[in-house]
Design an enzyme around this catalytic site. Sequence first.
Site, PDB file in Angstrom:
ATOM      1  CG  ASP A  30      43.140  18.614  39.432  1.00 28.97           C
ATOM      2  OD1 ASP A  30      42.788  19.810  39.466  1.00 28.97           O
ATOM      3  OD2 ASP A  30      42.938  17.814  40.373  1.00 28.97           O
ATOM      4  CE  LYS A  35      38.064  19.074  39.763  1.00 26.20           C
ATOM      5  NZ  LYS A  35      38.429  20.292  40.516  1.00 26.20           N
ATOM      6  CG  PHE A 152      42.980  40.674  40.433  1.00 23.96           C
ATOM      7  CD1 PHE A 152      43.080  40.978  41.785  1.00 23.96           C
ATOM      8  CD2 PHE A 152      44.117  40.780  39.651  1.00 23.96           C
ATOM      9  CE1 PHE A 152      44.288  41.391  42.346  1.00 23.96           C
ATOM     10  CE2 PHE A 152      45.329  41.195  40.196  1.00 23.96           C
ATOM     11  CZ  PHE A 152      45.412  41.501  41.541  1.00 23.96           C
ATOM     12  NE  ARG A 154      33.640  40.266  38.299  1.00 19.69           N
ATOM     13  CZ  ARG A 154      32.746  40.814  37.487  1.00 19.69           C
ATOM     14  NH1 ARG A 154      31.649  41.350  37.958  1.00 19.69           N
ATOM     15  NH2 ARG A 154      32.932  40.824  36.184  1.00 19.69           N
ATOM     16  CB  CYS A 260      37.716  34.721  47.217  1.00 16.66           C
ATOM     17  SG  CYS A 260      38.459  33.636  45.998  1.00 16.66           S
ATOM     18  CE  LYS A 320      29.692  35.996  41.633  1.00 16.80           C
ATOM     19  NZ  LYS A 320      30.967  36.597  41.193  1.00 16.80           N
TER      20      LYS A 320
HETATM   21  C1  UDX Z   1      42.322  28.117  44.193  1.00 11.99           C
HETATM   22  C2  UDX Z   1      42.748  28.621  45.590  1.00 11.99           C
HETATM   23  O1  UDX Z   1      41.901  28.075  46.562  1.00 11.99           O
HETATM   24  C3  UDX Z   1      42.712  30.083  45.765  1.00 11.99           C
HETATM   25  O2  UDX Z   1      43.422  30.459  46.926  1.00 11.99           O
HETATM   26  C4  UDX Z   1      43.330  30.804  44.653  1.00 11.99           C
HETATM   27  O3  UDX Z   1      43.092  32.177  44.768  1.00 11.99           O
HETATM   28  C5  UDX Z   1      42.894  30.266  43.345  1.00 11.99           C
HETATM   29  O4  UDX Z   1      43.010  28.867  43.261  1.00 11.99           O
HETATM   30  P1  UDX Z   1      39.941  27.357  43.160  1.00 11.99           P
HETATM   31  O5  UDX Z   1      40.417  27.278  41.768  1.00 11.99           O
HETATM   32  O6  UDX Z   1      38.586  27.926  43.421  1.00 11.99           O
HETATM   33  O7  UDX Z   1      40.923  28.295  44.052  1.00 11.99           O
HETATM   34  O8  UDX Z   1      40.117  25.933  43.851  1.00 11.99           O
HETATM   35  P2  UDX Z   1      39.420  24.539  43.474  1.00 11.99           P
HETATM   36  O9  UDX Z   1      38.269  24.750  42.572  1.00 11.99           O
HETATM   37  O10 UDX Z   1      39.275  23.799  44.747  1.00 11.99           O
HETATM   38  O11 UDX Z   1      40.523  23.811  42.549  1.00 11.99           O
HETATM   39  C6  UDX Z   1      41.769  23.404  42.940  1.00 11.99           C
HETATM   40  C7  UDX Z   1      42.203  22.201  42.115  1.00 11.99           C
HETATM   41  O12 UDX Z   1      43.544  21.864  42.465  1.00 11.99           O
HETATM   42  C8  UDX Z   1      41.364  20.949  42.316  1.00 11.99           C
HETATM   43  O13 UDX Z   1      40.923  20.469  41.068  1.00 11.99           O
HETATM   44  C9  UDX Z   1      42.318  19.965  42.992  1.00 11.99           C
HETATM   45  O14 UDX Z   1      42.064  18.631  42.628  1.00 11.99           O
HETATM   46  C10 UDX Z   1      43.668  20.444  42.494  1.00 11.99           C
HETATM   47  N1  UDX Z   1      44.817  20.108  43.334  1.00 11.99           N
HETATM   48  C11 UDX Z   1      44.789  20.321  44.668  1.00 11.99           C
HETATM   49  C12 UDX Z   1      45.959  19.591  42.733  1.00 11.99           C
HETATM   50  O15 UDX Z   1      46.001  19.390  41.524  1.00 11.99           O
HETATM   51  N2  UDX Z   1      47.044  19.312  43.515  1.00 11.99           N
HETATM   52  C13 UDX Z   1      47.048  19.508  44.859  1.00 11.99           C
HETATM   53  O16 UDX Z   1      48.053  19.236  45.526  1.00 11.99           O
HETATM   54  C14 UDX Z   1      45.882  20.036  45.460  1.00 11.99           C
HETATM   55  C1  UDX Z   2      36.119  37.681  44.461  1.00 10.35           C
HETATM   56  C2  UDX Z   2      36.779  38.922  43.808  1.00 10.35           C
HETATM   57  O1  UDX Z   2      35.766  39.766  43.257  1.00 10.35           O
HETATM   58  C3  UDX Z   2      37.766  38.497  42.757  1.00 10.35           C
HETATM   59  O2  UDX Z   2      38.428  39.645  42.208  1.00 10.35           O
HETATM   60  C4  UDX Z   2      38.773  37.556  43.402  1.00 10.35           C
HETATM   61  O3  UDX Z   2      39.810  37.183  42.547  1.00 10.35           O
HETATM   62  C5  UDX Z   2      38.073  36.356  43.999  1.00 10.35           C
HETATM   63  O4  UDX Z   2      37.137  36.823  44.962  1.00 10.35           O
HETATM   64  P1  UDX Z   2      34.161  35.989  43.842  1.00 10.35           P
HETATM   65  O5  UDX Z   2      34.271  35.546  45.265  1.00 10.35           O
HETATM   66  O6  UDX Z   2      34.170  34.977  42.756  1.00 10.35           O
HETATM   67  O7  UDX Z   2      35.335  37.019  43.481  1.00 10.35           O
HETATM   68  O8  UDX Z   2      32.775  36.802  43.676  1.00 10.35           O
HETATM   69  P2  UDX Z   2      32.310  38.308  43.917  1.00 10.35           P
HETATM   70  O9  UDX Z   2      31.585  38.736  42.717  1.00 10.35           O
HETATM   71  O10 UDX Z   2      33.408  39.166  44.390  1.00 10.35           O
HETATM   72  O11 UDX Z   2      31.229  38.130  45.104  1.00 10.35           O
HETATM   73  C6  UDX Z   2      31.609  37.695  46.398  1.00 10.35           C
HETATM   74  C7  UDX Z   2      30.452  37.754  47.344  1.00 10.35           C
HETATM   75  O12 UDX Z   2      30.071  39.099  47.614  1.00 10.35           O
HETATM   76  C8  UDX Z   2      29.174  37.050  46.890  1.00 10.35           C
HETATM   77  O13 UDX Z   2      28.631  36.329  47.974  1.00 10.35           O
HETATM   78  C9  UDX Z   2      28.260  38.178  46.483  1.00 10.35           C
HETATM   79  O14 UDX Z   2      26.915  37.850  46.632  1.00 10.35           O
HETATM   80  C10 UDX Z   2      28.671  39.262  47.452  1.00 10.35           C
HETATM   81  N1  UDX Z   2      28.424  40.638  46.972  1.00 10.35           N
HETATM   82  C11 UDX Z   2      29.095  41.118  45.885  1.00 10.35           C
HETATM   83  C12 UDX Z   2      27.543  41.472  47.668  1.00 10.35           C
HETATM   84  O15 UDX Z   2      26.935  41.063  48.672  1.00 10.35           O
HETATM   85  N2  UDX Z   2      27.356  42.757  47.230  1.00 10.35           N
HETATM   86  C13 UDX Z   2      28.025  43.263  46.141  1.00 10.35           C
HETATM   87  O16 UDX Z   2      27.806  44.449  45.821  1.00 10.35           O
HETATM   88  C14 UDX Z   2      28.910  42.417  45.447  1.00 10.35           C
END
Ligand code: UDX
Ligand code: UDX
Length: 432
Positions: A30, A35, A152, A154, A260, A320
């Site tokens: 990272d 972190k 994929f 959640r 997402c 959520k």
């Molecule tokens: C990320 C993406 O946003 C999403 O599109 C993808 O589907 C899954 O990966 P997420 O893991 O939720 O989602 O992101 P976040 O929790 O913000 O973590 C990203 C990490 O990457 C951070 O710890 C950040 O410090 C690091 N990072 C960012 C690097 O190491 N190098 C970089 O150039 C930018």
């Molecule tokens: C989502 C996808 O499910 C996952 O497969 C993908 O890789 C990343 O995006 P995430 O965003 O972590 O995952 O959560 P998810 O459980 O999908 O919920 C997303 C949002 O939808 C939340 O705000 C939740 O409250 C809402 N939700 C979900 C509803 O309002 N109704 C439902 O029946 C299910």
Amino acid sequence: MKLTIIGTGYVGLVTGACFAEVGHHVTCVDNNAEKVKLLQSGGIPIYEPGLDELVARNVAAGRLRFTHSTKDGVDNSDIVFIAVPTPPQPDGSVDLSFIESVAREIAAAMTSYKIVVDKSTVPVKTGDKVAETIKRYCKAHADFDVVSNPEFLREGFAVEDLMKPDRIVIGVRTQRPVAAMREVYAPFNAPIIVTDINSAELIKHAANSFLALKISYINAISVICEASGANVIEVANGIGLDARIGRRFLDAGLGFGGSCFPKDLSAFIKISEQLGYDFALLKEVQRINAAQMDRFLKKITDTLWVLKDKKIGVLGLAFKQNTDDVRLSPAIELCQRLLKDGASLRVHDPKAMDKAKDILKPGPAITYVEDMNAVADGCDALVVATEWPVFKKLDLDRARKSLTHPILFDGRNLFDPQEMEQLGWIYKSVGR
Ligand code: UDX
Ligand code: UDX
């Protein structure tokens, strides 16, 4: 196998820990030095059920380690996964600058054949760009393959989703990296689909947009239920038992948020536009989602009338259940809109209070309450904004006595309307 994950966020950290759990040797990289230090000293920067034990166990077994150096990660692995953010830009398109800079860093560090796997959610055709970038910036002219392998998982169920996936998608340009990718995922015993890279990238946007569409569909049904006196939960159960439809993601409420669905929808609409297709169906999904919040706020103002100088208790801040993530949380938006109308808030979340404080600064208008049963104290009404199961155990008797008047707005349909009425509540939920 020796694997490296670049980006140790919600996706990268859980993926790295699960790969280590099945026996791979994993280096998590990272660029956030703080972190990395925290992880090296045994801390976990996010809340995800089961993650802390998983990380501790695999670090102790010598299969998982953390570093700040991309070079260290690339040198010590055969396969490099990219899991950095792909945030939305103001026009809805995707900011790919983190992907591009990581591709350059990997290229600069590469001296022998590597498989570079994109796990972040990216627009279709990004794989080609990553391949071009690596080729251009790799001074050693090392051989490589680019693979698309969307995640994929959640949040809140990420470990479970990763350990028992429904399917693994592997998008490739040639057959060369397929055997190694199959080996990475063999311990997970899931169906593996091998496609071209463009299809793999599209699968992710198509899947998330479809799930968001399912939520907006049931939210639209909830409007009809309210207008006709039907119950949206009965309708969801009734249609959900049809195996072709399925009950999951048919919970009506305040709508979807998080890092997402909103971002992937706007990205997919933009990508479609660039490819010459107006994806009006998905624009309607967005519109229904926004309207759901407006309708819920209207229920509050219809009942409480003027919000200025009213005190409202809010249960839930995370986007959520089971997470501390507040990125694009409907609960936070709800709080912001209540505050804008002049209400003051008493708020609680089991895990997301620290992260929420960065957005909703504590002050005269907003009090963070540690005990969920104390949220209602001195309030004019109570609101449920996140579907945390623990809220079902709220001490309703105490809450009823602490409120000026027993009014509960349930944005996640956690309670039973009849029972609530019998207990003397004015109870308003969604689609019932
Ligand atoms: C990320 C993406 O946003 C999403 O599109 C993808 O589907 C899954 O990966 P997420 O893991 O939720 O989602 O992101 P976040 O929790 O913000 O973590 C990203 C990490 O990457 C951070 O710890 C950040 O410090 C690091 N990072 C960012 C690097 O190491 N190098 C970089 O150039 C930018
Ligand atoms: C989502 C996808 O499910 C996952 O497969 C993908 O890789 C990343 O995006 P995430 O965003 O972590 O995952 O959560 P998810 O459980 O999908 O919920 C997303 C949002 O939808 C939340 O705000 C939740 O409250 C809402 N939700 C979900 C509803 O309002 N109704 C439902 O029946 C299910």
